[in-house]
Design a protein around this motif. Structure first.
Motif, PDB file in Angstrom:
ATOM      1  N   ALA A 193     -43.556  -7.338  -9.597  1.00  0.00           N
ATOM      2  CA  ALA A 193     -44.217  -6.513 -10.437  1.00  0.00           C
ATOM      3  C   ALA A 193     -45.070  -7.135 -11.507  1.00  0.00           C
ATOM      4  CB  ALA A 193     -43.125  -5.919 -11.315  1.00  0.00           C
ATOM      5  N   PHE A 194     -44.618  -8.556 -11.935  1.00  0.00           N
ATOM      6  CA  PHE A 194     -45.362  -9.418 -12.830  1.00  0.00           C
ATOM      7  C   PHE A 194     -46.675 -10.024 -12.515  1.00  0.00           C
ATOM      8  CE2 PHE A 194     -41.690  -8.740 -16.015  1.00  0.00           C
ATOM      9  CZ  PHE A 194     -42.583  -8.345 -17.074  1.00  0.00           C
ATOM     10  N   THR A 195     -46.380 -10.559 -11.086  1.00  0.00           N
ATOM     11  CA  THR A 195     -47.616 -10.983 -10.401  1.00  0.00           C
ATOM     12  C   THR A 195     -48.730  -9.922 -10.179  1.00  0.00           C
ATOM     13  OG1 THR A 195     -46.085 -12.416  -8.850  1.00  0.00           O
ATOM     14  CG2 THR A 195     -48.209 -11.906  -8.039  1.00  0.00           C
ATOM     15  N   ILE A 196     -48.312  -8.748 -10.063  1.00  0.00           N
ATOM     16  CA  ILE A 196     -49.519  -7.824 -10.004  1.00  0.00           C
ATOM     17  C   ILE A 196     -49.981  -7.519 -11.184  1.00  0.00           C
ATOM     18  CG2 ILE A 196     -49.957  -5.295  -9.627  1.00  0.00           C
ATOM     19  CD1 ILE A 196     -47.703  -5.477  -7.497  1.00  0.00           C
ATOM     20  N   LYS A 197     -49.010  -7.399 -12.151  1.00  0.00           N
ATOM     21  CA  LYS A 197     -49.530  -7.161 -13.865  1.00  0.00           C
ATOM     22  C   LYS A 197     -50.335  -8.180 -14.131  1.00  0.00           C
ATOM     23  CE  LYS A 197     -47.904  -6.919 -18.440  1.00  0.00           C
ATOM     24  NZ  LYS A 197     -48.812  -5.880 -18.950  1.00  0.00           N
ATOM     25  N   MET A 198     -50.127  -9.474 -13.942  1.00  0.00           N
ATOM     26  CA  MET A 198     -50.951 -10.737 -14.520  1.00  0.00           C
ATOM     27  C   MET A 198     -52.152 -10.994 -13.425  1.00  0.00           C
ATOM     28  SD  MET A 198     -49.342 -10.950 -17.196  1.00  0.00           S
ATOM     29  CE  MET A 198     -50.188 -12.303 -17.967  1.00  0.00           C
ATOM     30  N   SER A 199     -52.229 -10.303 -12.622  1.00  0.00           N
ATOM     31  CA  SER A 199     -53.354 -10.857 -11.656  1.00  0.00           C
ATOM     32  C   SER A 199     -54.652 -10.838 -12.294  1.00  0.00           C
ATOM     33  CB  SER A 199     -53.229  -9.731 -10.342  1.00  0.00           C
ATOM     34  OG  SER A 199     -53.715  -8.288 -10.727  1.00  0.00           O
ATOM     35  N   ARG A 200     -54.756  -9.994 -13.277  1.00  0.00           N
ATOM     36  CA  ARG A 200     -56.252 -10.045 -14.059  1.00  0.00           C
ATOM     37  C   ARG A 200     -56.417 -11.360 -14.559  1.00  0.00           C
ATOM     38  NH1 ARG A 200     -52.291  -8.341 -17.895  1.00  0.00           N
ATOM     39  NH2 ARG A 200     -52.483  -9.320 -19.901  1.00  0.00           N
TER      40      ARG A 200
ATOM     41  N   ALA B  19     -48.503  -7.082  -0.395  1.00  0.00           N
ATOM     42  CA  ALA B  19     -48.138  -8.075   0.644  1.00  0.00           C
ATOM     43  C   ALA B  19     -49.017  -9.496  -0.295  1.00  0.00           C
ATOM     44  CB  ALA B  19     -48.834  -8.136   1.887  1.00  0.00           C
ATOM     45  N   TRP B  20     -50.040  -9.184  -0.908  1.00  0.00           N
ATOM     46  CA  TRP B  20     -50.701 -10.279  -1.641  1.00  0.00           C
ATOM     47  C   TRP B  20     -49.877 -10.739  -2.614  1.00  0.00           C
ATOM     48  CZ3 TRP B  20     -51.913 -10.397  -6.692  1.00  0.00           C
ATOM     49  CH2 TRP B  20     -52.498 -11.465  -7.112  1.00  0.00           C
ATOM     50  N   ALA B  21     -49.127  -9.989  -3.278  1.00  0.00           N
ATOM     51  CA  ALA B  21     -48.468 -10.198  -4.496  1.00  0.00           C
ATOM     52  C   ALA B  21     -47.058 -10.851  -4.033  1.00  0.00           C
ATOM     53  CB  ALA B  21     -48.017  -8.818  -5.184  1.00  0.00           C
ATOM     54  N   ALA B  22     -46.446 -10.268  -3.173  1.00  0.00           N
ATOM     55  CA  ALA B  22     -45.246 -11.096  -2.700  1.00  0.00           C
ATOM     56  C   ALA B  22     -45.470 -12.567  -2.165  1.00  0.00           C
ATOM     57  CB  ALA B  22     -44.586 -10.189  -1.528  1.00  0.00           C
ATOM     58  N   GLY B  23     -46.621 -12.703  -1.393  1.00  0.00           N
ATOM     59  CA  GLY B  23     -47.038 -14.056  -1.092  1.00  0.00           C
ATOM     60  C   GLY B  23     -47.326 -15.082  -2.146  1.00  0.00           C
ATOM     61  N   GLU B  24     -48.064 -14.419  -3.088  1.00  0.00           N
ATOM     62  CA  GLU B  24     -48.361 -15.143  -4.161  1.00  0.00           C
ATOM     63  C   GLU B  24     -47.245 -15.477  -4.913  1.00  0.00           C
ATOM     64  OE1 GLU B  24     -51.219 -17.209  -7.216  1.00  0.00           O
ATOM     65  OE2 GLU B  24     -50.920 -16.432  -4.895  1.00  0.00           O
TER      66      GLU B  24
END
Length: 210
Positions: free
Chosen positions: A56-63, A118-123
């Protein structure tokens, strides 16, 4: 200002303490499935929470990185949710926590697709050097439910659940634990920081017409 699902969708996250009926639309989640007592020290449920928040935080901080997600908007990570059931019925018996089967989940913003997940999980796995393969992209259409706010320790939930079930029956409903519709809890408080008597938890039960 970051989009806050609790504030914008109060009917789903901030119900009154008296039971009410609600129809929940389809939502996407990051989810981890497991079984056993959620209170077990260093158990599967506790470990699942790290995976959920990691993604969840990987997605949030992707910016802040090079990856751009189409339709992205800043958001407050929604609260932890738990879906609980036991073999043999639509209700749950809190005295048999070792028999729980569960899905721990956090709601995802609408712009998160299966590919972006899938990108977020890998990251997250790359950054934290942790196996995130147990986390999945999950869509749930919860539908017709009854719900209310429970204030107090988790072990005191049976009294609130009894009121919820009485309300459902008075409205002509019966509990419905079919498919992936299960007893549902949304944890509005951090149990590590809030006194047990002040914990706030949304209790939701899927129902159908009798």
């Amino acid at each position: 200002m970051a989009f806050d699902y609790k504030r914008e969708y109060k009917e789903f996250y901030l119900p009154p303490r008296r039971p009410v009926t609600v129809t929940v639309p389809p939502m996407n989640f990051v989810a981890v499935r497991g079984r056993g007592d959620p209170n077990a020290e260093d158990g599967d449920f506790t470990r699942s929470i790290d995976l959920l928040y990691g993604i969840a935080f990987t997605i949030k901080m992707s910016r802040r990185g090079d990856h751009r997600i189409e339709g992205y908007f800043d958001f407050v990570v929604p609260p932890l949710e738990g879906f609980w059931w036991q073999p043999g019925g639509a209700g749950i018996d809190l005295s048999r926590k070792e028999d729980f089967e569960w899905t721990a989940a956090i709601r995802l913003p609408e712009f998160v697709t299966a590919d972006e997940f899938a990108w977020a999980a890998g990251e997250a796995a790359r950054k934290e050097q942790t196996d995130f393969s147990a986390a999945e992209f999950w869509t749930l259409d919860e539908g017709l439910c009854v719900q209310c706010l429970h204030v107090g320790p988790y072990d005191d939930e049976p009294a609130t659940l009894a009121l919820l079930h009485e309300y459902a029956e008075s409205q002509g409903y019966v509990l419905d634990g079919t498919g992936e519709r299960h007893h549902h809890e949304i944890y509005l408080s951090d149990a590590r920081r809030v006194a047990p008597e002040k914990l706030k938890t949304v209790l939701r039960q899927p129902v159908r017409e009798a």
